[in-house]
Design a protein around this motif. Structure first.
Motif, PDB file in Angstrom:
ATOM      1  N   VAL A 173      12.806 -15.342 -29.121  1.00 11.57           N
ATOM      2  CA  VAL A 173      12.183 -15.248 -27.558  1.00 11.57           C
ATOM      3  C   VAL A 173      11.348 -14.653 -26.967  1.00 11.57           C
ATOM      4  O   VAL A 173      10.234 -15.833 -26.903  1.00 11.57           O
ATOM      5  CB  VAL A 173      14.162 -15.115 -27.343  1.00 11.57           C
ATOM      6  CG1 VAL A 173      13.387 -14.991 -25.388  1.00 11.57           C
ATOM      7  CG2 VAL A 173      14.843 -15.572 -27.397  1.00 11.57           C
ATOM      8  N   ASP A 195      10.540 -18.671 -25.023  1.00  8.21           N
ATOM      9  CA  ASP A 195       9.801 -17.979 -23.317  1.00  8.21           C
ATOM     10  C   ASP A 195       7.880 -17.509 -23.696  1.00  8.21           C
ATOM     11  O   ASP A 195       8.228 -18.191 -22.427  1.00  8.21           O
ATOM     12  CB  ASP A 195      10.336 -16.927 -23.219  1.00  8.21           C
ATOM     13  CG  ASP A 195      11.838 -16.558 -22.209  1.00  8.21           C
ATOM     14  OD1 ASP A 195      12.530 -17.467 -22.877  1.00  8.21           O
ATOM     15  OD2 ASP A 195      12.446 -15.408 -22.249  1.00  8.21           O
ATOM     16  N   SER A 198      14.177 -13.982 -20.197  1.00  7.66           N
ATOM     17  CA  SER A 198      16.022 -14.759 -20.593  1.00  7.66           C
ATOM     18  C   SER A 198      16.846 -14.335 -19.246  1.00  7.66           C
ATOM     19  O   SER A 198      17.955 -13.468 -19.927  1.00  7.66           O
ATOM     20  CB  SER A 198      16.605 -14.074 -22.257  1.00  7.66           C
ATOM     21  OG  SER A 198      15.923 -12.135 -22.297  1.00  7.66           O
ATOM     22  N   TRP A 209      19.052 -19.735 -17.929  1.00  7.96           N
ATOM     23  CA  TRP A 209      17.804 -19.097 -18.092  1.00  7.96           C
ATOM     24  C   TRP A 209      16.755 -19.535 -16.777  1.00  7.96           C
ATOM     25  O   TRP A 209      16.689 -20.851 -16.810  1.00  7.96           O
ATOM     26  CB  TRP A 209      17.183 -19.039 -19.134  1.00  7.96           C
ATOM     27  CG  TRP A 209      17.749 -17.936 -20.209  1.00  7.96           C
ATOM     28  CD1 TRP A 209      18.785 -17.467 -20.135  1.00  7.96           C
ATOM     29  CD2 TRP A 209      17.289 -17.707 -21.465  1.00  7.96           C
ATOM     30  NE1 TRP A 209      19.547 -16.519 -21.400  1.00  7.96           N
ATOM     31  CE2 TRP A 209      18.245 -16.915 -21.908  1.00  7.96           C
ATOM     32  CE3 TRP A 209      16.142 -18.246 -22.195  1.00  7.96           C
ATOM     33  CZ2 TRP A 209      18.681 -16.204 -23.493  1.00  7.96           C
ATOM     34  CZ3 TRP A 209      16.265 -17.404 -24.161  1.00  7.96           C
ATOM     35  CH2 TRP A 209      17.331 -16.604 -24.074  1.00  7.96           C
TER      36      TRP A 209
END
Length: 385
Positions: free
Chosen positions: A132, A147, A196, A312
């Motif tokens: 992430v 991300d 997140s 998200w």
């Protein structure tokens, strides 16, 4: 004695104008009926009358057809003229809206957001979530994860090169404040938070300004290998469970009767799990999948089968113009078939973490639907790019 002379009438001519019997033109609708000679039968008379009637009806039908054709021509002409007038009015209104009023253009949004005055783009992210957002100090201080790729995608559309993007790790409770910490421990304000961060009504009511969602995931649980199976939250009753502070997972765990502890970083939860100070870690599946993938023999990832979706979003702060620009990037990524940046980020970071032997849902494999932002484009401009 005069002698009378006999006149031969055959040699004389009538005096004055000579008269001829007038016969009307041979027109079907004006033809006079001529009395038939005595030798014409009744059947012949009836047949001739029928023929004359048919000719008369054909003449009437021809006149009617010409009238209808003339009416249709006039109607089409008026309709074409009306359509032309409507197009002119639409063009005038559209150009007036584009040049005078209506929604802002991309250039105006950039000016309102202040983007053109930024020399770098500061983004707050997590730094301990494999797959992430993870910072590896031993690999040339490299950032990686889903991300991170989404952040680069947004930065690219805002006009920033990768070298102009600055990532700063932040804790969960700092996501709303948009305050991160640099390597020296100094507090750094950021323009975007991509960490997140689930979109909820409660957070929006508290003043967090989110973009459209860019990922859908769900809550799940990780335990050490050898733990009894977990298939529902109720299986965690009286269990010691760690989750992230300000996490949406906390309320569900509390209702299930678990003893919940909270940490600002997920790595702190896993440190407690490794020491067996807790029984499980629960948060979003996309986060836990990275730890399971990194340590496949140490942990077991459990699907709770919950219907609630974690959505998200990007925290853009109190900057409405920046929110629209971020949504424009997400819309282009969603709507443009040629834009596969989101799909590549998912395949590289999340799809690769699915356990083939014991697959657990991590996140939806399609980008969430994004509505087209209200941004002004000239007719010849492409809203997708």
């Amino acid at each position: 004695m005069s002698r009378m002379v006999e006149r031969d009438d055959s040699d004389t001519q009538p005096v004055g104008r000579r008269f001829r019997q007038w016969t009307p033109p041979d027109l079907p609708w004006l033809r006079r009926r001529i009395v038939p000679p005595p030798d014409v039968t009744a059947e012949e008379i009836a047949s001739r009358d029928i023929a004359e009637q048919e000719i008369f009806e054909e003449a009437i039908e021809e006149v009617q057809l010409r009238t209808v054709a003339d009416w249709e021509f006039r109607f089409r002409a008026w309709r074409l003229a009306g359509l032309g007038l409507l197009l002119v009015l639409v063009l005038v209104v559209t150009m007036s809206r584009l040049l005078v009023g209506g929604p802002p253009s991309v250039a105006q949004l950039r000016e309102q957001a202040g983007v053109d005055s930024w020399t770098t783009l500061n983004i707050g992210v997590k730094d301990d979530q494999y797959g992430v957002a993870y910072f590896d100090p031993g690999a040339g201080e490299k950032w990686s994860g889903f991300d991170i790729d989404i952040a680069y995608m947004i930065a690219e559309d805002l006009g920033f090169r990768r070298d102009d993007v600055r990532f700063y790790g932040l804790e969960s409770e700092d996501r709303a404040r948009m305050q991160a910490t640099d390597a020296k421990g100094k507090r750094v304000p950021v323009q975007l938070v991509i960490a997140s961060y689930s979109v909820t009504d409660k957070r929006k009511a508290e003043g967090v300004h989110f973009s459209a969602p860019y990922l859908h995931t769900e809550q799940s649980v990780i335990t050490l290998s050898g733990h009894s199976p977990v298939s529902a939250l109720e299986d965690l009753e009286d269990q010691r469970v760690c989750t992230l502070s300000t996490s949406t997972s906390q309320s569900a765990l509390t209702l299930a009767g678990a003893h919940v502890s909270r940490k600002n970083r997920v790595r702190d939860c896993f440190a407690e799990l490794d020491k067996r100070n807790i029984d499980a870690v629960s948060t979003d599946a996309a986060i836990l999948a990275g730890w399971k993938h990194k340590f496949p023999d140490k942990y077991v990832h459990w699907d709770l089968g919950l219907e609630n979706v974690e959505r998200w979003g990007v925290n853009v702060g109190d900057n409405a113009a920046l929110e629209t620009l971020v949504n424009l990037t997400l819309y282009r990524s969603y709507a443009d078939p040629a834009d596969d940046r989101w799909e590549l980020a998912y395949q590289r970071n999340l799809q690769s973490e699915i356990d083939k032997e014991k697959p657990v849902p991590i996140a939806e494999g399609m980008q969430p639907r994004v509505e087209r932002p209200d941004v002004r484009h000239l007719p010849w401009e492409d809203p997708l790019g």
